[in-house]
Motif scaffolding. Structure first.
Motif, PDB file in Angstrom:
ATOM      1  N   ASP A   1      74.665 112.069  58.116  1.00 29.80           N
ATOM      2  CA  ASP A   1      75.737 113.061  58.230  1.00 29.80           C
ATOM      3  C   ASP A   1      75.825 113.593  59.663  1.00 29.80           C
ATOM      4  O   ASP A   1      74.851 114.124  60.195  1.00 29.80           O
ATOM      5  CB  ASP A   1      75.482 114.205  57.251  1.00 29.80           C
ATOM      6  CG  ASP A   1      76.630 115.190  57.167  1.00 29.80           C
ATOM      7  OD1 ASP A   1      77.657 114.987  57.847  1.00 29.80           O
ATOM      8  OD2 ASP A   1      76.506 116.166  56.408  1.00 29.80           O
ATOM      9  N   SER A   2      76.992 113.480  60.258  1.00 29.07           N
ATOM     10  CA  SER A   2      77.161 113.904  61.656  1.00 29.07           C
ATOM     11  C   SER A   2      77.082 115.426  61.811  1.00 29.07           C
ATOM     12  O   SER A   2      76.688 115.918  62.868  1.00 29.07           O
ATOM     13  CB  SER A   2      78.493 113.393  62.209  1.00 29.07           C
ATOM     14  OG  SER A   2      79.576 113.940  61.498  1.00 29.07           O
ATOM     15  N   ARG A   3      77.433 116.175  60.777  1.00 32.07           N
ATOM     16  CA  ARG A   3      77.336 117.646  60.867  1.00 32.07           C
ATOM     17  C   ARG A   3      75.884 118.089  61.000  1.00 32.07           C
ATOM     18  O   ARG A   3      75.577 119.007  61.755  1.00 32.07           O
ATOM     19  CB  ARG A   3      77.992 118.301  59.652  1.00 32.07           C
ATOM     20  CG  ARG A   3      79.510 118.154  59.646  1.00 32.07           C
ATOM     21  CD  ARG A   3      80.066 118.661  58.369  1.00 32.07           C
ATOM     22  NE  ARG A   3      79.515 117.818  57.296  1.00 32.07           N
ATOM     23  CZ  ARG A   3      79.983 117.761  56.075  1.00 32.07           C
ATOM     24  NH1 ARG A   3      80.989 118.516  55.720  1.00 32.07           N
ATOM     25  NH2 ARG A   3      79.443 116.969  55.179  1.00 32.07           N
ATOM     26  N   ASP A   4      74.991 117.418  60.270  1.00 32.77           N
ATOM     27  CA  ASP A   4      73.569 117.729  60.394  1.00 32.77           C
ATOM     28  C   ASP A   4      73.037 117.341  61.768  1.00 32.77           C
ATOM     29  O   ASP A   4      72.164 118.009  62.313  1.00 32.77           O
ATOM     30  CB  ASP A   4      72.761 117.027  59.300  1.00 32.77           C
ATOM     31  CG  ASP A   4      72.866 117.730  57.955  1.00 32.77           C
ATOM     32  OD1 ASP A   4      73.039 118.969  57.948  1.00 32.77           O
ATOM     33  OD2 ASP A   4      72.784 117.049  56.927  1.00 32.77           O
ATOM     34  N   MET A   5      73.581 116.260  62.328  1.00 36.97           N
ATOM     35  CA  MET A   5      73.175 115.844  63.681  1.00 36.97           C
ATOM     36  C   MET A   5      73.548 116.933  64.685  1.00 36.97           C
ATOM     37  O   MET A   5      72.732 117.319  65.524  1.00 36.97           O
ATOM     38  CB  MET A   5      73.870 114.533  64.041  1.00 36.97           C
ATOM     39  CG  MET A   5      73.597 114.064  65.434  1.00 36.97           C
ATOM     40  SD  MET A   5      72.067 113.160  65.490  1.00 36.97           S
ATOM     41  CE  MET A   5      72.363 112.136  66.891  1.00 36.97           C
TER      42      MET A   5
END
Length: 117
Positions: free
Chosen positions: A72-76
């Protein structure tokens, strides 16, 4: 998000994921250090700083694990933001400590000269 993007995120976060244990250990030690610092009267003023830094590191480690597992890019973005905050805290602290050290050396030098110009 397509499979290629998730694989790219996993590749990018892998170094942090492999260091997750050490990030968490450092975070816990910072929090414990802050708690022990808070036990002194003067320490109450600054005890929140290592606690805050430790909490940021713990959150970054958790988010790195989530990114590696889910891609997930949001967690990144969250993990990298928390790491930025962690390094900002310590960058400012180092600048403050250096200023105090230089001030202490100047004060000591003036004291050794007898305080007269």
């Amino acid at each position: 998000m397509d499979h290629n993007s998730q694989e790219l995120l996993r590749d990018l976060i892998e170094p942090l994921y492999r260091g997750k244990f050490w990030m968490q250990l450092t975070g816990v030690m910072l929090i414990l250090s802050g708690v022990l610092t808070a036990l002194s009267i003067v320490g109450l003023i600054v005890a929140w700083i290592p606690i805050w830094a430790g909490w940021m590191l713990m959150q970054a480690a958790g988010a790195a694990g989530r990114v590696f597992e889910s891609g997930d890019s949001r967690d990144m973005k969250f993990a990298l933001g928390k790491l930025k905050t962690y390094f900002t805290i310590f960058g400012v602290l180092i600048l403050i400590y250096l200023a105090i050290a230089v001030g202490g050396m100047l004060f000591g030098a003036i004291g050794m000269m007898g305080g007269s110009w």
